[in-house]
Design an enzyme around this catalytic site. Sequence first.
Site, PDB file in Angstrom:
ATOM      1  N   ASP A 151       0.854  -1.194   0.000  1.00 53.93           N
ATOM      2  CA  ASP A 151       0.000   0.000   0.000  1.00 53.93           C
ATOM      3  C   ASP A 151       0.881   1.231   0.000  1.00 53.93           C
ATOM      4  OD1 ASP A 151      -2.439  -1.426   0.142  1.00 53.93           O
ATOM      5  OD2 ASP A 151      -2.227  -1.642   2.309  1.00 53.93           O
ATOM      6  N   ASP A 185      -7.108  -1.363  -4.501  1.00 52.08           N
ATOM      7  CA  ASP A 185      -8.169  -0.968  -3.565  1.00 52.08           C
ATOM      8  C   ASP A 185      -9.088   0.079  -4.189  1.00 52.08           C
ATOM      9  OD1 ASP A 185      -7.092  -2.643  -1.604  1.00 52.08           O
ATOM     10  OD2 ASP A 185      -5.784  -1.064  -0.834  1.00 52.08           O
TER      11      ASP A 185
END
Length: 210
Positions: A151, A185
């Site tokens: 991430d 995401d």
Amino acid sequence: MSLKKSIILIIVILLIDQISKIYIKTHFELQETVEVFSWFKIFFIENDGMAWGTKISDFIPFMNERTAKVCLTVFRMVAICGIGYWLYDVTKKHKPKVLILAIAFIFAGALGNIIDSVFYGILFSDSYGQMAVFMPGTGGYDSLLHGKVVDMLYFPLIEIDLPNWVPFYGGKRFNFFEPIFNIADVAISTGFIMLIVFNKRAFSKKDIEA
């Protein structure tokens, strides 16, 4: 929207997602931060669990984390097969374009994170205090199915110190929109938002009755 166009969209999203992750993994140390704007930062972290860092072992205490990690990855792989069949089915039946787009976004995002979970442990060295190496001769940082999701997108839109008089949180630092996420995401969230916002268009009355 045809299945061919859906596949092209999925490939484009996957390429953007994986290129961004590989770049971050090989050019940043874990938790390294680069400020792009005051409200947008590149902040490299790795997620070992589900959304918001939750782990299966948080709900099933007797299951160790490594077993829980494998269970989560296998569940994701089974789920992606179901989503893939759903996409094939709706394109074959010429369902509304917005529904096909939404499923394609969700499929691409889910697959992007599955690639990390399945392969990154054997493809990269670890990022603790160093930039990871792709295909290190000494082996990766973990085994197959034990990879961590990369991430890097962080949007601290508001960062303030709350006044002492605020109940429970007084005197603490408040960050609006703390989650750190990735392109996969974003794709998943986009797909779900499309299904919610365009629900009536995506699922016609005829489809629901069927």
